[in-house]
Design a protein around this motif. Sequence first.
Motif, mmCIF file in Angstrom:
data_model
loop_
_atom_site.group_PDB
_atom_site.id
_atom_site.type_symbol
_atom_site.label_atom_id
_atom_site.label_comp_id
_atom_site.label_asym_id
_atom_site.label_seq_id
_atom_site.Cartn_x
_atom_site.Cartn_y
_atom_site.Cartn_z
ATOM 1 N N ALA A 10 0.855 -1.187 0.000
ATOM 2 C CA ALA A 10 0.000 0.000 0.000
ATOM 3 C C ALA A 10 0.888 1.234 0.000
ATOM 4 N N TYR A 11 0.579 2.198 -0.867
ATOM 5 C CA TYR A 11 1.313 3.469 -0.886
ATOM 6 C C TYR A 11 1.055 4.209 0.416
ATOM 7 N N PRO A 12 2.015 5.030 0.840
ATOM 8 C CA PRO A 12 1.827 5.765 2.098
ATOM 9 C C PRO A 12 0.550 6.601 2.103
ATOM 10 N N THR A 13 0.191 7.127 0.933
ATOM 11 C CA THR A 13 -1.010 7.977 0.892
ATOM 12 C C THR A 13 -2.219 7.227 0.352
ATOM 13 N N GLY A 14 -2.016 5.972 -0.002
ATOM 14 C CA GLY A 14 -3.104 5.232 -0.629
ATOM 15 C C GLY A 14 -4.112 4.739 0.397
ATOM 16 N N SER A 15 -5.394 4.816 0.049
ATOM 17 C CA SER A 15 -6.408 4.340 0.979
ATOM 18 C C SER A 15 -6.564 2.828 0.852
ATOM 19 N N PRO A 17 -4.880 -0.924 -0.728
ATOM 20 C CA PRO A 17 -3.609 -1.479 -1.179
ATOM 21 C C PRO A 17 -3.529 -1.490 -2.704
ATOM 22 N N ALA A 18 -2.359 -1.171 -3.240
ATOM 23 C CA ALA A 18 -2.187 -1.137 -4.689
ATOM 24 C C ALA A 18 -1.894 -2.531 -5.233
ATOM 25 N N LEU A 19 -1.312 -3.394 -4.387
ATOM 26 C CA LEU A 19 -1.085 -4.791 -4.766
ATOM 27 C C LEU A 19 -1.604 -5.666 -3.639
ATOM 28 N N GLY A 36 -3.603 -4.637 -18.073
ATOM 29 C CA GLY A 36 -4.620 -4.284 -17.083
ATOM 30 C C GLY A 36 -5.045 -2.852 -17.298
ATOM 31 N N PRO A 37 -6.199 -2.488 -16.779
ATOM 32 C CA PRO A 37 -6.675 -1.120 -16.956
ATOM 33 C C PRO A 37 -5.827 -0.124 -16.182
ATOM 34 N N SER A 38 -6.027 1.139 -16.448
ATOM 35 C CA SER A 38 -5.325 2.199 -15.743
ATOM 36 C C SER A 38 -5.601 2.088 -14.245
ATOM 37 N N GLY A 39 -4.553 2.194 -13.456
ATOM 38 C CA GLY A 39 -4.735 2.124 -12.010
ATOM 39 C C GLY A 39 -4.793 0.707 -11.469
ATOM 40 N N ALA A 40 -4.556 -0.282 -12.324
ATOM 41 C CA ALA A 40 -4.643 -1.676 -11.883
ATOM 42 C C ALA A 40 -3.479 -2.068 -10.987
ATOM 43 N N GLY A 41 -2.393 -1.325 -11.075
ATOM 44 C CA GLY A 41 -1.233 -1.657 -10.258
ATOM 45 C C GLY A 41 -0.050 -2.162 -11.066
ATOM 46 N N LYS A 42 -0.077 -1.968 -12.370
ATOM 47 C CA LYS A 42 1.000 -2.479 -13.220
ATOM 48 C C LYS A 42 2.331 -1.807 -12.909
ATOM 49 N N SER A 43 2.301 -0.470 -12.811
ATOM 50 C CA SER A 43 3.558 0.236 -12.511
ATOM 51 C C SER A 43 4.036 -0.108 -11.107
ATOM 52 N N THR A 44 3.095 -0.229 -10.184
ATOM 53 C CA THR A 44 3.446 -0.583 -8.813
ATOM 54 C C THR A 44 4.136 -1.948 -8.788
ATOM 55 N N PHE A 45 3.575 -2.896 -9.535
ATOM 56 C CA PHE A 45 4.146 -4.235 -9.666
ATOM 57 C C PHE A 45 5.587 -4.138 -10.193
ATOM 58 N N LEU A 88 11.283 2.971 -16.655
ATOM 59 C CA LEU A 88 10.100 3.626 -16.107
ATOM 60 C C LEU A 88 9.098 4.011 -17.181
ATOM 61 N N GLN A 89 7.850 4.117 -16.756
ATOM 62 C CA GLN A 89 6.788 4.525 -17.677
ATOM 63 C C GLN A 89 7.047 5.935 -18.208
ATOM 64 N N ASN A 90 7.566 6.813 -17.332
ATOM 65 C CA ASN A 90 7.849 8.185 -17.745
ATOM 66 C C ASN A 90 9.357 8.364 -17.942
ATOM 67 N N ASP A 168 8.153 -0.893 -18.165
ATOM 68 C CA ASP A 168 6.817 -0.365 -17.879
ATOM 69 C C ASP A 168 6.351 0.497 -19.055
ATOM 70 N N GLU A 169 5.542 -0.080 -19.897
ATOM 71 C CA GLU A 169 5.029 0.598 -21.091
ATOM 72 C C GLU A 169 6.127 1.335 -21.857
ATOM 73 N N PRO A 170 7.103 0.583 -22.326
ATOM 74 C CA PRO A 170 8.277 1.226 -22.943
ATOM 75 C C PRO A 170 7.982 1.856 -24.291
ATOM 76 N N GLU A 200 2.515 -3.692 -21.155
ATOM 77 C CA GLU A 200 2.331 -3.190 -22.511
ATOM 78 C C GLU A 200 0.856 -3.127 -22.893
ATOM 79 N N HIS A 201 0.483 -2.009 -23.530
ATOM 80 C CA HIS A 201 -0.897 -1.863 -23.993
ATOM 81 C C HIS A 201 -1.088 -2.378 -25.406
ATOM 82 N N LYS A 202 0.010 -2.463 -26.160
ATOM 83 C CA LYS A 202 -0.129 -2.889 -27.554
ATOM 84 C C LYS A 202 -0.215 -4.407 -27.588
HETATM 85 N N1 ATP Z 1 2.881 7.502 -5.697
HETATM 86 C C1 ATP Z 1 1.652 7.052 -5.388
HETATM 87 N N2 ATP Z 1 1.070 7.365 -4.212
HETATM 88 C C2 ATP Z 1 -0.151 6.920 -3.895
HETATM 89 N N3 ATP Z 1 -0.903 6.140 -4.680
HETATM 90 C C3 ATP Z 1 -0.393 5.764 -5.862
HETATM 91 C C4 ATP Z 1 0.900 6.213 -6.288
HETATM 92 N N4 ATP Z 1 1.148 5.703 -7.505
HETATM 93 C C5 ATP Z 1 0.049 4.976 -7.830
HETATM 94 N N5 ATP Z 1 -0.876 5.005 -6.855
HETATM 95 C C6 ATP Z 1 -2.175 4.305 -6.850
HETATM 96 O O1 ATP Z 1 -1.923 2.917 -6.919
HETATM 97 C C7 ATP Z 1 -2.812 2.290 -7.832
HETATM 98 C C8 ATP Z 1 -2.039 1.570 -8.900
HETATM 99 O O2 ATP Z 1 -1.329 2.533 -9.674
HETATM 100 P P1 ATP Z 1 -0.327 2.140 -10.834
HETATM 101 O O3 ATP Z 1 0.415 3.368 -11.212
HETATM 102 O O4 ATP Z 1 0.468 0.972 -10.425
HETATM 103 O O5 ATP Z 1 -1.336 1.744 -12.006
HETATM 104 P P2 ATP Z 1 -1.027 1.314 -13.490
HETATM 105 O O6 ATP Z 1 -1.655 0.003 -13.693
HETATM 106 O O7 ATP Z 1 0.414 1.410 -13.773
HETATM 107 O O8 ATP Z 1 -1.821 2.407 -14.324
HETATM 108 P P3 ATP Z 1 -1.463 3.076 -15.745
HETATM 109 O O9 ATP Z 1 -1.926 2.135 -16.798
HETATM 110 O O10 ATP Z 1 -2.270 4.335 -15.745
HETATM 111 O O11 ATP Z 1 0.004 3.346 -15.777
HETATM 112 C C9 ATP Z 1 -3.718 3.381 -8.349
HETATM 113 O O12 ATP Z 1 -4.902 3.337 -7.614
HETATM 114 C C10 ATP Z 1 -2.965 4.652 -8.080
HETATM 115 O O13 ATP Z 1 -3.851 5.698 -7.825
#
Ligand code: ATP
Lengths: 286, 259
Positions: A10-15, A17-19, A36-45, A88-90, A168-170, A200-202
């Motif tokens: 769980a991110y420190p500010t997240g309500s 868990p992201a994974l 996975g859809p946006s916000g699914a947790g791919k980047s977190t993974f 990184l994605q960015n 991450d989405e290179p 990858e989205h493609k």
């Molecule tokens: N730095 C952060 N602090 C708090 N919450 C975060 C942070 N980064 C991501 N989250 C939250 O964690 C969840 C997963 O985010 P993540 O970036 O892993 O999604 P994603 O699958 O990579 O999405 P995308 O396809 O848009 O890149 C989301 O609900 C997001 O809001």
Amino acid sequence: MIELDDFSYAYPTGSRPALRSLRLAVPAGQLCGVVGPSGAGKSTFAHALAGFIPHALGGETAGRVVVGGRTVADTPLPDLVRDVGLVLQNPFNQISGVKFTVREELAFGLENLGVPQEEMVRRVDAVLAELRIEGLADRSPYQLSGGQQQLVALGSVLVMRPSVLVLDEPTSQLDPVGSGQVFDAVRALHRAGVTIVLVEHKLERLAEIADRVLVLRHGEVALDGPPATVLADPRLADWGVAGTRYTAAARLARERGLWPEDRDLPVTLDAAVAGFRAVTGGVESR
Amino acid sequence: MTVGFYQHRESSVHRLNPLTKLTLAVAVVIAAFAVPLTWWPAALFLVVLVPAVLAARVPARFAALTVKFVGPLLVAVFLVQGLFFPGEGAELARLGPISVKAEGLAFAAQTATRLLVLIGAFLFLLLTTHPGVLMNAMVQRGLPPNISYVVSATLQIVPAFRERAQHILRAQQARGMATGGGLRRRIGVLLPLIGPLALGALTEVEERAVAMEARAFGATGRRTSLMPVPDTTAQRLARWGLAAFAAATIVANALGVFA
Ligand SMILES: Nc1ncnc2c1ncn2[C@@H]1O[C@H](COP(=O)(O)OP(=O)(O)OP(=O)(O)O)[C@@H](O)[C@H]1O
Ligand SMILES: [Mg+2]
């Protein structure tokens, strides 16, 4: 090679868990796609595999991530990065800011590790050629398009020769030609035995090269299996993941009775062609 | 792209090791301030800096920047020191409470030419030395990488961020947000932009920091360099010579040679 043992984060500010309780293993040499859809947790993974979580981003973890036999949480980042590379994605965030040319930017990590100069030159030249960015070598990394920066960010990780590569989405900002270059490079690394996790989205491209595809949803593994099964799953659309255009075309055809009911929906061009050929009885227009 | 003041030219001065140019700049400045002879800083400027700038083939840019930076200072110095010089001395002219003294003018001239040397010396360095190469040379000489990061990143990332802010602004304009108008209105329009920009920057800073670490920026072992900055024995000797020269001016002044 990679093992997640009931891993949650769980991110420190997240309500929420992201994974959540991820349990999976990626064997050495596998190319594992992640969708996975946006916000699914791919980047977190991706961050968790490369040790960015928990080493840099705070938050709470449970369970373990083990890469190359080492528990990520117990291995200092500088040691980990010799084995695991993360793109990184960015790409903007991956460019050091210390170097004024792409060539030096690529060498930055190697300089820090004390790699001898001749070896560095060899590796940098090889990566410039592999990604076909020789033309950018003397440009400033900050005077590049987003896609070009993505190639440079990828290159800066490739020169380190990691045995595990997390992407991450290179290709998110690349045109078809640039994407093709990235996929060619990924395919070559896969052949060379590198373990690869590719967000990858493609999906058309992913279907062609992945050994396996994970679908993440709300921080959980929703589907896991070979691309042909996972990417053709009808639930993908409900989850906000657009399937491949081949699957979509075949699905439409099936509704009109133009696709054999007993045949799986295709995820690659080859499978689609084979399917339609079967329906038309091999008759081809000339 | 243009980085800082750097002007690319094919010249022997450009090819010098940056440390040599840095040493020259520092030595000349020390000498200019150590020796209390009125004509001395001007002589240093004419005999050392001007030929160096000519050899580096950047005279026009040097002149323009020198005027730009030194000009206002020059005016200020002459006004303050020339007209209101507090010491005793022969009065050259008088205008109400203002008295122009020869000593005042001499002091103003010295101060002004010292500033000229100070600014000229560093302009010479910056015009002929790419900041990346300067940083490379200094890191190779043991400058902590963190310091090099601060300098280089300021030169590169800050402009990149500024560009992004402009992108956001243009995007808002494209969506019909009026960004012209009075100050109050403009602030009202810009305020909503600050949030995303600052927040974005903050989470990015975190990720950037990790990305740097992932490239072993924190490694403590010996570093190598893709582009070692060339150095020669002659230049090493020259640097020692310059250091000795600067030290000599300080010692001579302390011993009262110029009194
Ligand atoms: N730095 C952060 N602090 C708090 N919450 C975060 C942070 N980064 C991501 N989250 C939250 O964690 C969840 C997963 O985010 P993540 O970036 O892993 O999604 P994603 O699958 O990579 O999405 P995308 O396809 O848009 O890149 C989301 O609900 C997001 O809001
Ligand atoms: Mg993401």
